[in-house]
Write a protein that holds these residues in place. Structure first.
Motif, PDB file in Angstrom:
ATOM      1  N   MET A  64      -4.783  -6.844  -8.734  1.00 11.42           N
ATOM      2  CA  MET A  64      -4.226  -6.695  -7.384  1.00 11.42           C
ATOM      3  C   MET A  64      -4.468  -5.265  -6.896  1.00 11.42           C
ATOM      4  SD  MET A  64      -0.604  -8.767  -7.528  1.00 11.42           S
ATOM      5  CE  MET A  64       0.039  -7.925  -6.120  1.00 11.42           C
ATOM      6  N   PRO A  65      -5.222  -5.120  -5.825  1.00 14.23           N
ATOM      7  CA  PRO A  65      -5.460  -3.775  -5.304  1.00 14.23           C
ATOM      8  C   PRO A  65      -4.271  -3.259  -4.492  1.00 14.23           C
ATOM      9  CG  PRO A  65      -6.637  -5.395  -4.009  1.00 14.23           C
ATOM     10  CD  PRO A  65      -5.978  -6.127  -5.136  1.00 14.23           C
ATOM     11  N   LYS A  66      -4.170  -1.937  -4.414  1.00 14.90           N
ATOM     12  CA  LYS A  66      -3.157  -1.305  -3.568  1.00 14.90           C
ATOM     13  C   LYS A  66      -3.639  -1.365  -2.120  1.00 14.90           C
ATOM     14  CE  LYS A  66      -1.741   2.067  -7.025  1.00 14.90           C
ATOM     15  NZ  LYS A  66      -1.727   3.473  -7.387  1.00 14.90           N
ATOM     16  N   ALA A  67      -2.723  -1.172  -1.185  1.00 17.04           N
ATOM     17  CA  ALA A  67      -3.077  -1.180   0.239  1.00 17.04           C
ATOM     18  C   ALA A  67      -4.133  -0.119   0.549  1.00 17.04           C
ATOM     19  CB  ALA A  67      -1.841  -0.962   1.091  1.00 17.04           C
ATOM     20  N   SER A  68      -4.086   1.007  -0.166  1.00 14.47           N
ATOM     21  CA  SER A  68      -5.042   2.086   0.085  1.00 14.47           C
ATOM     22  C   SER A  68      -6.460   1.712  -0.345  1.00 14.47           C
ATOM     23  CB  SER A  68      -4.610   3.365  -0.646  1.00 14.47           C
ATOM     24  OG  SER A  68      -4.523   3.121  -2.032  1.00 14.47           O
ATOM     25  N   GLU A  69      -6.604   0.687  -1.183  1.00 13.23           N
ATOM     26  CA  GLU A  69      -7.931   0.273  -1.664  1.00 13.23           C
ATOM     27  C   GLU A  69      -8.538  -0.854  -0.830  1.00 13.23           C
ATOM     28  OE1 GLU A  69      -6.867  -0.801  -5.642  1.00 13.23           O
ATOM     29  OE2 GLU A  69      -6.652   1.274  -6.296  1.00 13.23           O
ATOM     30  N   ILE A  70      -7.771  -1.419   0.095  1.00 13.07           N
ATOM     31  CA  ILE A  70      -8.280  -2.494   0.945  1.00 13.07           C
ATOM     32  C   ILE A  70      -9.203  -1.900   2.008  1.00 13.07           C
ATOM     33  CG2 ILE A  70      -7.634  -4.300   2.601  1.00 13.07           C
ATOM     34  CD1 ILE A  70      -6.829  -5.014  -0.214  1.00 13.07           C
ATOM     35  N   LYS A  71     -10.328  -2.550   2.219  1.00 13.21           N
ATOM     36  CA  LYS A  71     -11.312  -2.090   3.203  1.00 13.21           C
ATOM     37  C   LYS A  71     -11.401  -3.089   4.348  1.00 13.21           C
ATOM     38  CE  LYS A  71     -13.087   1.330   0.608  1.00 13.21           C
ATOM     39  NZ  LYS A  71     -11.861   1.941   0.166  1.00 13.21           N
ATOM     40  N   LYS A  72     -12.031  -2.645   5.429  1.00 13.35           N
ATOM     41  CA  LYS A  72     -12.289  -3.516   6.567  1.00 13.35           C
ATOM     42  C   LYS A  72     -13.166  -4.683   6.121  1.00 13.35           C
ATOM     43  CE  LYS A  72     -14.172  -2.502  10.901  1.00 13.35           C
ATOM     44  NZ  LYS A  72     -14.605  -1.599  11.936  1.00 13.35           N
ATOM     45  N   ASN A  73     -13.012  -5.840   6.750  1.00  9.78           N
ATOM     46  CA  ASN A  73     -13.783  -7.059   6.441  1.00  9.78           C
ATOM     47  C   ASN A  73     -13.473  -7.639   5.063  1.00  9.78           C
ATOM     48  OD1 ASN A  73     -14.915  -6.944   8.930  1.00  9.78           O
ATOM     49  ND2 ASN A  73     -16.921  -6.255   8.259  1.00  9.78           N
ATOM     50  N   GLN A  74     -12.260  -7.410   4.553  1.00  7.23           N
ATOM     51  CA  GLN A  74     -11.840  -8.061   3.321  1.00  7.23           C
ATOM     52  C   GLN A  74     -10.754  -9.077   3.671  1.00  7.23           C
ATOM     53  OE1 GLN A  74     -10.706  -4.864   0.576  1.00  7.23           O
ATOM     54  NE2 GLN A  74     -12.622  -5.192  -0.519  1.00  7.23           N
ATOM     55  N   ALA A  75     -10.563 -10.028   2.799  1.00 12.69           N
ATOM     56  CA  ALA A  75      -9.524 -11.034   3.008  1.00 12.69           C
ATOM     57  C   ALA A  75      -8.389 -10.784   2.018  1.00 12.69           C
ATOM     58  CB  ALA A  75     -10.094 -12.431   2.811  1.00 12.69           C
ATOM     59  N   VAL A  76      -7.149 -10.884   2.511  1.00 11.92           N
ATOM     60  CA  VAL A  76      -5.983 -10.683   1.660  1.00 11.92           C
ATOM     61  C   VAL A  76      -5.009 -11.842   1.830  1.00 11.92           C
ATOM     62  CG1 VAL A  76      -6.113  -8.160   1.646  1.00 11.92           C
ATOM     63  CG2 VAL A  76      -4.795  -9.294   3.417  1.00 11.92           C
ATOM     64  N   GLU A  77      -4.245 -12.099   0.770  1.00 15.52           N
ATOM     65  CA  GLU A  77      -3.174 -13.082   0.853  1.00 15.52           C
ATOM     66  C   GLU A  77      -1.898 -12.311   1.144  1.00 15.52           C
ATOM     67  OE1 GLU A  77      -2.973 -15.501  -2.678  1.00 15.52           O
ATOM     68  OE2 GLU A  77      -5.123 -15.908  -2.588  1.00 15.52           O
ATOM     69  N   TYR A  78      -1.169 -12.754   2.180  1.00 15.96           N
ATOM     70  CA  TYR A  78       0.056 -12.071   2.578  1.00 15.96           C
ATOM     71  C   TYR A  78       1.029 -13.107   3.094  1.00 15.96           C
ATOM     72  CZ  TYR A  78       3.129  -8.847   5.080  1.00 15.96           C
ATOM     73  OH  TYR A  78       4.226  -8.162   5.519  1.00 15.96           O
ATOM     74  N   GLU A  79       2.226 -13.131   2.526  1.00 14.84           N
ATOM     75  CA  GLU A  79       3.276 -14.092   2.898  1.00 14.84           C
ATOM     76  C   GLU A  79       2.771 -15.538   2.865  1.00 14.84           C
ATOM     77  OE1 GLU A  79       4.763 -12.673   6.685  1.00 14.84           O
ATOM     78  OE2 GLU A  79       6.048 -11.218   5.673  1.00 14.84           O
ATOM     79  N   GLY A  80       2.012 -15.863   1.826  1.00 13.88           N
ATOM     80  CA  GLY A  80       1.564 -17.232   1.615  1.00 13.88           C
ATOM     81  C   GLY A  80       0.388 -17.677   2.473  1.00 13.88           C
ATOM     82  N   ARG A  81      -0.173 -16.765   3.260  1.00 21.50           N
ATOM     83  CA  ARG A  81      -1.312 -17.123   4.109  1.00 21.50           C
ATOM     84  C   ARG A  81      -2.484 -16.196   3.811  1.00 21.50           C
ATOM     85  NH1 ARG A  81       1.053 -20.329   8.436  1.00 21.50           N
ATOM     86  NH2 ARG A  81      -1.029 -20.517   9.289  1.00 21.50           N
TER      87      ARG A  81
END
Length: 188
Positions: A1-18
């Motif tokens: 699981m990456p930290k928020a600081s490691e997320i880049k533009k054009n990536q997909a994340v799961e958040y609140e079940g979606r």
């Protein structure tokens, strides 16, 4: 699981079940607070296309969703739907004009290096190549000796994008554009 600081533009994340597709990230460092940066992410729901703006601390953990990139070319526009064709298996992907409004400024039938981004087998976004070649539709007349100075003039491209170009460039020229910075690079 990456930290928020490691997320880049054009990536997909799961958040609140979606599953959300990250379109834009703004980093801010609040003054006078012990702690890290805040990351404000503009995300779009992969299924509904609904927009969500959410702020995360740099230490917040996010789940990454499976993301598939497929090479594609622009086929045609049908109203507000834009159709792209997979260059390997000829599958057609439809993307709504609203979801790819920024990218449309850099795309024509000749654009190579496009990638359609799929999440759970549904197209959600486009990934552009670092540079694209476009034709100038309208600009002021070229100035003789204009390549000797660093002065620029606005030029409107066939896609509607306006960039600053050197004075020696004229209407009808094909030029290379840096997609990330929206800047003129060279003649094509």
């Amino acid at each position: 699981m990456p930290k928020a600081s490691e997320i880049k533009k054009n990536q997909a994340v799961e958040y609140e079940g979606r599953v959300y597709f990250v379109k834009d990230i703004e980093r801010s460092v609040p003054q006078g607070r012990a702690g890290g940066s805040l990351y404000r992410m503009r995300m779009y729901d992969v299924v509904t296309g609904q927009k969500l703006d959410e702020t995360f601390k740099d230490s917040d953990m996010l789940n990454q969703a499976d993301l598939v990139r497929r090479p594609a070319t622009f086929s045609y526009a049908d109203g507000d739907e834009y159709v792209f064709m997979d260059t390997e298996d000829f599958t057609q992907y439809m993307l709504n004009k609203e979801a790819i409004a920024d990218e449309l400024l850099f795309i024509n039938e000749d654009t190579e290096g496009l990638m359609v981004i799929l999440v759970s087998d549904s197209p959600v976004a486009l990934d552009l190549p670092p540079t694209v070649e476009l034709e100038i539709e309208e600009t002021d007349p070229s100035v003789k000796g204009g390549s000797a100075t660093a002065r620029t003039k606005p030029a409107r491209l066939t896609t509607g994008l306006v960039v600053q170009v050197p004075e020696h460039i004229s209407t009808g020229d094909r030029i290379k554009i840096n997609v990330e910075e929206r800047k003129f690079l060279s003649r094509a």
